[in-house]
Write a protein that holds these residues in place. Structure first.
Motif, PDB file in Angstrom:
ATOM      1  N   GLY A  44       0.990  -1.297  -0.037  1.00 50.50           N
ATOM      2  CA  GLY A  44      -0.161   0.056  -0.049  1.00 50.50           C
ATOM      3  C   GLY A  44       0.770   1.284  -0.029  1.00 50.50           C
ATOM      4  O   GLY A  44       2.154   1.350  -0.330  1.00 50.50           O
ATOM      5  N   GLU A  45       0.388   2.266   0.424  1.00 51.92           N
ATOM      6  CA  GLU A  45       0.902   3.663   0.507  1.00 51.92           C
ATOM      7  C   GLU A  45       2.023   3.520   1.457  1.00 51.92           C
ATOM      8  O   GLU A  45       3.001   4.308   1.510  1.00 51.92           O
ATOM      9  CB  GLU A  45      -0.149   4.892   0.457  1.00 51.92           C
ATOM     10  N   GLU A  46       1.562   3.208   2.697  1.00 51.25           N
ATOM     11  CA  GLU A  46       2.411   3.170   3.859  1.00 51.25           C
ATOM     12  C   GLU A  46       2.292   1.955   4.652  1.00 51.25           C
ATOM     13  O   GLU A  46       1.567   1.122   4.429  1.00 51.25           O
ATOM     14  CB  GLU A  46       1.677   4.210   4.817  1.00 51.25           C
ATOM     15  N   GLY A  47       3.482   1.837   5.576  1.00 51.15           N
ATOM     16  CA  GLY A  47       3.299   0.700   6.549  1.00 51.15           C
ATOM     17  C   GLY A  47       3.856  -0.562   5.773  1.00 51.15           C
ATOM     18  O   GLY A  47       4.213  -0.791   4.681  1.00 51.15           O
ATOM     19  N   ARG A  48       3.332  -1.790   6.387  1.00 48.16           N
ATOM     20  CA  ARG A  48       4.040  -3.125   6.212  1.00 48.16           C
ATOM     21  C   ARG A  48       3.096  -3.616   5.007  1.00 48.16           C
ATOM     22  O   ARG A  48       1.904  -3.201   4.888  1.00 48.16           O
ATOM     23  CB  ARG A  48       3.728  -3.973   7.230  1.00 48.16           C
ATOM     24  N   PRO A  49       3.336  -4.421   4.201  1.00 51.19           N
ATOM     25  CA  PRO A  49       2.950  -5.137   3.088  1.00 51.19           C
ATOM     26  C   PRO A  49       1.896  -6.246   3.490  1.00 51.19           C
ATOM     27  O   PRO A  49       1.935  -6.408   4.648  1.00 51.19           O
ATOM     28  CB  PRO A  49       3.935  -5.927   2.117  1.00 51.19           C
ATOM     29  N   GLU A  50       0.716  -6.197   3.009  1.00 52.56           N
ATOM     30  CA  GLU A  50      -0.340  -7.100   3.497  1.00 52.56           C
ATOM     31  C   GLU A  50      -0.151  -8.462   2.756  1.00 52.56           C
ATOM     32  O   GLU A  50       0.131  -8.538   1.664  1.00 52.56           O
ATOM     33  CB  GLU A  50      -1.713  -6.571   3.012  1.00 52.56           C
ATOM     34  N   HIS A  51       0.157  -9.435   3.619  1.00 56.35           N
ATOM     35  CA  HIS A  51       0.138 -11.034   3.319  1.00 56.35           C
ATOM     36  C   HIS A  51      -1.406 -11.409   2.746  1.00 56.35           C
ATOM     37  O   HIS A  51      -2.375 -11.127   3.154  1.00 56.35           O
ATOM     38  CB  HIS A  51       0.470 -11.712   4.346  1.00 56.35           C
ATOM     39  N   ARG A  52      -1.339 -11.815   1.416  1.00 59.23           N
ATOM     40  CA  ARG A  52      -2.691 -12.497   0.795  1.00 59.23           C
ATOM     41  C   ARG A  52      -2.152 -13.871   0.436  1.00 59.23           C
ATOM     42  O   ARG A  52      -1.294 -14.038  -0.190  1.00 59.23           O
ATOM     43  CB  ARG A  52      -2.769 -11.532  -0.534  1.00 59.23           C
ATOM     44  N   TYR A  53      -3.409 -14.682   0.762  1.00 54.72           N
ATOM     45  CA  TYR A  53      -3.040 -16.059   0.321  1.00 54.72           C
ATOM     46  C   TYR A  53      -4.179 -16.722  -0.558  1.00 54.72           C
ATOM     47  O   TYR A  53      -5.318 -16.266  -0.625  1.00 54.72           O
ATOM     48  CB  TYR A  53      -3.581 -16.729   1.850  1.00 54.72           C
ATOM     49  N   ALA A  54      -3.769 -17.628  -1.335  1.00 55.50           N
ATOM     50  CA  ALA A  54      -4.724 -18.310  -2.402  1.00 55.50           C
ATOM     51  C   ALA A  54      -4.197 -19.714  -2.500  1.00 55.50           C
ATOM     52  O   ALA A  54      -2.968 -19.959  -2.186  1.00 55.50           O
ATOM     53  CB  ALA A  54      -4.759 -17.439  -3.714  1.00 55.50           C
ATOM     54  N   TRP A  55      -5.043 -20.581  -2.806  1.00 57.95           N
ATOM     55  CA  TRP A  55      -4.920 -21.935  -2.965  1.00 57.95           C
ATOM     56  C   TRP A  55      -3.918 -22.105  -4.091  1.00 57.95           C
ATOM     57  O   TRP A  55      -3.941 -21.299  -5.159  1.00 57.95           O
ATOM     58  CB  TRP A  55      -6.080 -22.821  -3.250  1.00 57.95           C
ATOM     59  N   ALA A  56      -2.704 -23.059  -3.949  1.00 59.11           N
ATOM     60  CA  ALA A  56      -1.790 -23.263  -4.844  1.00 59.11           C
ATOM     61  C   ALA A  56      -2.181 -24.116  -5.906  1.00 59.11           C
ATOM     62  O   ALA A  56      -2.557 -25.420  -5.493  1.00 59.11           O
ATOM     63  CB  ALA A  56      -0.683 -23.558  -4.279  1.00 59.11           C
ATOM     64  N   GLY A  57      -2.129 -23.852  -7.181  1.00 57.34           N
ATOM     65  CA  GLY A  57      -2.366 -24.824  -8.454  1.00 57.34           C
ATOM     66  C   GLY A  57      -3.666 -25.332  -8.536  1.00 57.34           C
ATOM     67  O   GLY A  57      -4.570 -24.956  -7.534  1.00 57.34           O
TER      68      GLY A  57
END
Length: 69
Positions: A44-57
């Protein structure tokens, strides 16, 4: 994650599975280590990146994870 079209945050997954964010993060970390979940970062603009999750494959389960090992 179920039928989500885009990766979800740990909080979004926790809310849909009825668990705390901390429990979801612990489960997601295990699933990511075993290759079942793919982790991406959203900056984002500031701060820590957000972890995003999705099923693999393809062939990945399309149901909520309610317990982690």
């Amino acid at each position: 994650m179920g039928g989500a079209e885009a990766p979800l945050s740990a909080q979004e997954i926790a809310d849909s599975a009825g668990m705390s964010q901390q429990t979801a993060q612990r489960c997601l970390k295990l699933l990511e280590r075993t290759g079942k979940v793919r982790l991406t970062l959203r900056y984002g603009e500031e701060g820590r990146p957000e972890h995003r999750y999705a099923w693999a494959g393809a062939g990945a389960p399309h149901r909520p994870v309610h317990r982690c090992a």
